[in-house]
Design a protein around this motif. Structure first.
Motif, PDB file in Angstrom:
ATOM      1  N   ASN A  38      31.863  -1.934 -26.073  1.00 45.77           N
ATOM      2  CA  ASN A  38      32.749  -2.778 -25.272  1.00 45.77           C
ATOM      3  C   ASN A  38      33.231  -2.048 -24.029  1.00 45.77           C
ATOM      4  O   ASN A  38      33.317  -2.629 -22.954  1.00 45.77           O
ATOM      5  N   TRP A  39      33.544  -0.762 -24.167  1.00 45.42           N
ATOM      6  CA  TRP A  39      33.962   0.014 -23.004  1.00 45.42           C
ATOM      7  C   TRP A  39      32.818   0.137 -21.996  1.00 45.42           C
ATOM      8  O   TRP A  39      33.020   0.018 -20.793  1.00 45.42           O
ATOM      9  N   ALA A  40      31.598   0.371 -22.491  1.00 48.94           N
ATOM     10  CA  ALA A  40      30.444   0.482 -21.598  1.00 48.94           C
ATOM     11  C   ALA A  40      30.181  -0.833 -20.874  1.00 48.94           C
ATOM     12  O   ALA A  40      29.856  -0.839 -19.686  1.00 48.94           O
ATOM     13  N   ALA A  41      30.329  -1.951 -21.567  1.00 55.22           N
ATOM     14  CA  ALA A  41      30.143  -3.252 -20.927  1.00 55.22           C
ATOM     15  C   ALA A  41      31.202  -3.476 -19.849  1.00 55.22           C
ATOM     16  O   ALA A  41      30.889  -3.981 -18.758  1.00 55.22           O
ATOM     17  N   ALA A  42      32.435  -3.074 -20.129  1.00 53.42           N
ATOM     18  CA  ALA A  42      33.493  -3.208 -19.122  1.00 53.42           C
ATOM     19  C   ALA A  42      33.229  -2.292 -17.925  1.00 53.42           C
ATOM     20  O   ALA A  42      33.440  -2.685 -16.773  1.00 53.42           O
ATOM     21  N   ALA A  43      32.754  -1.077 -18.183  1.00 59.21           N
ATOM     22  CA  ALA A  43      32.450  -0.152 -17.091  1.00 59.21           C
ATOM     23  C   ALA A  43      31.300  -0.671 -16.236  1.00 59.21           C
ATOM     24  O   ALA A  43      31.338  -0.566 -14.997  1.00 59.21           O
ATOM     25  N   LEU A  44      30.285  -1.242 -16.868  1.00 53.09           N
ATOM     26  CA  LEU A  44      29.169  -1.812 -16.121  1.00 53.09           C
ATOM     27  C   LEU A  44      29.627  -3.008 -15.287  1.00 53.09           C
ATOM     28  O   LEU A  44      29.236  -3.153 -14.127  1.00 53.09           O
ATOM     29  N   GLY A  45      30.462  -3.844 -15.881  1.00 50.67           N
ATOM     30  CA  GLY A  45      31.015  -4.978 -15.133  1.00 50.67           C
ATOM     31  C   GLY A  45      31.843  -4.506 -13.949  1.00 50.67           C
ATOM     32  O   GLY A  45      31.756  -5.067 -12.846  1.00 50.67           O
ATOM     33  N   LEU A  46      32.648  -3.461 -14.144  1.00 53.56           N
ATOM     34  CA  LEU A  46      33.455  -2.915 -13.051  1.00 53.56           C
ATOM     35  C   LEU A  46      32.557  -2.336 -11.955  1.00 53.56           C
ATOM     36  O   LEU A  46      32.848  -2.481 -10.762  1.00 53.56           O
ATOM     37  N   PHE A  47      31.456  -1.709 -12.351  1.00 54.77           N
ATOM     38  CA  PHE A  47      30.520  -1.173 -11.361  1.00 54.77           C
ATOM     39  C   PHE A  47      30.003  -2.285 -10.451  1.00 54.77           C
ATOM     40  O   PHE A  47      29.979  -2.145  -9.229  1.00 54.77           O
ATOM     41  N   PHE A  48      29.597  -3.405 -11.047  1.00 53.04           N
ATOM     42  CA  PHE A  48      29.083  -4.511 -10.238  1.00 53.04           C
ATOM     43  C   PHE A  48      30.170  -5.166  -9.404  1.00 53.04           C
ATOM     44  O   PHE A  48      29.925  -5.577  -8.267  1.00 53.04           O
ATOM     45  N   VAL A  49      31.382  -5.262  -9.932  1.00 56.75           N
ATOM     46  CA  VAL A  49      32.484  -5.828  -9.145  1.00 56.75           C
ATOM     47  C   VAL A  49      32.759  -4.961  -7.939  1.00 56.75           C
ATOM     48  O   VAL A  49      32.914  -5.461  -6.814  1.00 56.75           O
ATOM     49  N   ARG A  50      32.796  -3.657  -8.142  1.00 57.51           N
ATOM     50  CA  ARG A  50      33.054  -2.756  -7.002  1.00 57.51           C
ATOM     51  C   ARG A  50      31.881  -2.699  -6.031  1.00 57.51           C
ATOM     52  O   ARG A  50      32.067  -2.465  -4.843  1.00 57.51           O
ATOM     53  N   ALA A  51      30.671  -2.909  -6.533  1.00 59.93           N
ATOM     54  CA  ALA A  51      29.505  -2.896  -5.643  1.00 59.93           C
ATOM     55  C   ALA A  51      29.502  -4.112  -4.729  1.00 59.93           C
ATOM     56  O   ALA A  51      29.163  -4.007  -3.548  1.00 59.93           O
ATOM     57  N   PHE A  52      29.866  -5.269  -5.273  1.00 62.46           N
ATOM     58  CA  PHE A  52      29.815  -6.495  -4.479  1.00 62.46           C
ATOM     59  C   PHE A  52      31.143  -6.848  -3.831  1.00 62.46           C
ATOM     60  O   PHE A  52      31.166  -7.607  -2.856  1.00 62.46           O
ATOM     61  N   LEU A  53      32.238  -6.321  -4.317  1.00 60.88           N
ATOM     62  CA  LEU A  53      33.565  -6.554  -3.743  1.00 60.88           C
ATOM     63  C   LEU A  53      34.270  -5.208  -3.576  1.00 60.88           C
ATOM     64  O   LEU A  53      35.141  -4.833  -4.357  1.00 60.88           O
ATOM     65  N   PRO A  54      33.909  -4.457  -2.548  1.00 57.61           N
ATOM     66  CA  PRO A  54      34.428  -3.089  -2.429  1.00 57.61           C
ATOM     67  C   PRO A  54      35.941  -3.007  -2.224  1.00 57.61           C
ATOM     68  O   PRO A  54      36.536  -1.964  -2.480  1.00 57.61           O
ATOM     69  N   ASP A  55      36.576  -4.071  -1.794  1.00 57.24           N
ATOM     70  CA  ASP A  55      38.015  -4.028  -1.544  1.00 57.24           C
ATOM     71  C   ASP A  55      38.843  -4.398  -2.773  1.00 57.24           C
ATOM     72  O   ASP A  55      40.065  -4.520  -2.682  1.00 57.24           O
ATOM     73  N   THR A  56      38.220  -4.561  -3.901  1.00 63.37           N
ATOM     74  CA  THR A  56      38.949  -4.958  -5.101  1.00 63.37           C
ATOM     75  C   THR A  56      39.735  -3.788  -5.685  1.00 63.37           C
ATOM     76  O   THR A  56      39.394  -2.631  -5.487  1.00 63.37           O
ATOM     77  N   ALA A  57      40.789  -4.112  -6.418  1.00 65.53           N
ATOM     78  CA  ALA A  57      41.624  -3.081  -7.038  1.00 65.53           C
ATOM     79  C   ALA A  57      41.377  -3.000  -8.543  1.00 65.53           C
ATOM     80  O   ALA A  57      42.200  -2.491  -9.286  1.00 65.53           O
ATOM     81  N   ALA A  58      40.253  -3.487  -9.000  1.00 65.71           N
ATOM     82  CA  ALA A  58      39.953  -3.482 -10.435  1.00 65.71           C
ATOM     83  C   ALA A  58      39.727  -2.053 -10.927  1.00 65.71           C
ATOM     84  O   ALA A  58      39.160  -1.225 -10.229  1.00 65.71           O
ATOM     85  N   SER A  59      40.200  -1.785 -12.140  1.00 68.66           N
ATOM     86  CA  SER A  59      40.003  -0.461 -12.739  1.00 68.66           C
ATOM     87  C   SER A  59      39.987  -0.602 -14.254  1.00 68.66           C
ATOM     88  O   SER A  59      40.358  -1.634 -14.793  1.00 68.66           O
TER      89      SER A  59
END
Length: 126
Positions: A38-59
Motif C-alpha cells: 500500500n505504501w509503494a502504491a501511494a508512493a508511485l501515485g505521488l510520483f505520477f502526481v508530481r510528474a504531471f502536476l509539479p506545483d502540487t503540495a502532495a506528500s
C-alpha cells in the motif's frame, strides 16, 4: 507456592503454542507485506502526481500514516495468536494441538488484518 501452569507445561499445550506462534508470525509478516504494498502504491501515485502536476503540495508525510496502523496490527495479531495458543487451548480439546494452534494463529492474523483495515480506513487488499 503456585501450581504449575497445566496448559503451557503439557506437551499438547506446547504444541498448540508453537503452532500458534509460527502461524501468527507468518501472518504478521503478511500484514507487513500488505502495508508495504500500500505504501509503494501511494508512493508511485505521488510520483505520477508530481510528474504531471509539479506545483502540487502532495506528500506521503514520511510514512507515519503507514507505520502506526501496521505496528498496531502486528501487536494485535501476535497477541491474539500467542494468548490463544497459550491460555485458551485446553489440553483436552477435541482437535489436535497443532490444528488448534494453527487456528489461533489464523485468528490472530484475521484480527490483525481487521486492525490494519481500520487503521488505513479502507480495505488494504482491494
Amino acid at each position: 507456592m503456585e501450581s504449575p501452569d497445566r496448559v503451557a507445561s503439557s506437551p499438547g499445550g506446547r504444541a498448540a503454542l508453537g503452532w500458534a506462534c509460527a502461524v501468527g508470525v507468518t501472518g504478521a509478516l503478511g500484514l507487513v507485506g500488505v502495508a508495504l504494498l500500500n505504501w509503494a502504491a501511494a508512493a508511485l501515485g505521488l510520483f505520477f502526481v508530481r510528474a504531471f502536476l509539479p506545483d502540487t503540495a502532495a506528500s506521503l508525510d514520511g510514512g507515519r500514516s503507514v507505520v502506526l496502523p501496521t505496528v498496531a496490527a502486528i501487536v494485535v495479531c501476535l497477541t491474539t495468536a500467542v494468548v490463544g495458543g497459550w491460555r485458551l487451548s485446553p489440553s483436552d480439546a477435541p482437535l489436535p494441538p497443532a490444528l488448534t494452534g494453527a487456528l489461533w494463529g489464523l485468528a490472530g492474523t484475521a484480527v490483525g488484518y481487521a486492525v490494519l483495515w481500520a487503521g488505513f480506513g479502507f480495505n488494504p487488499l482491494g
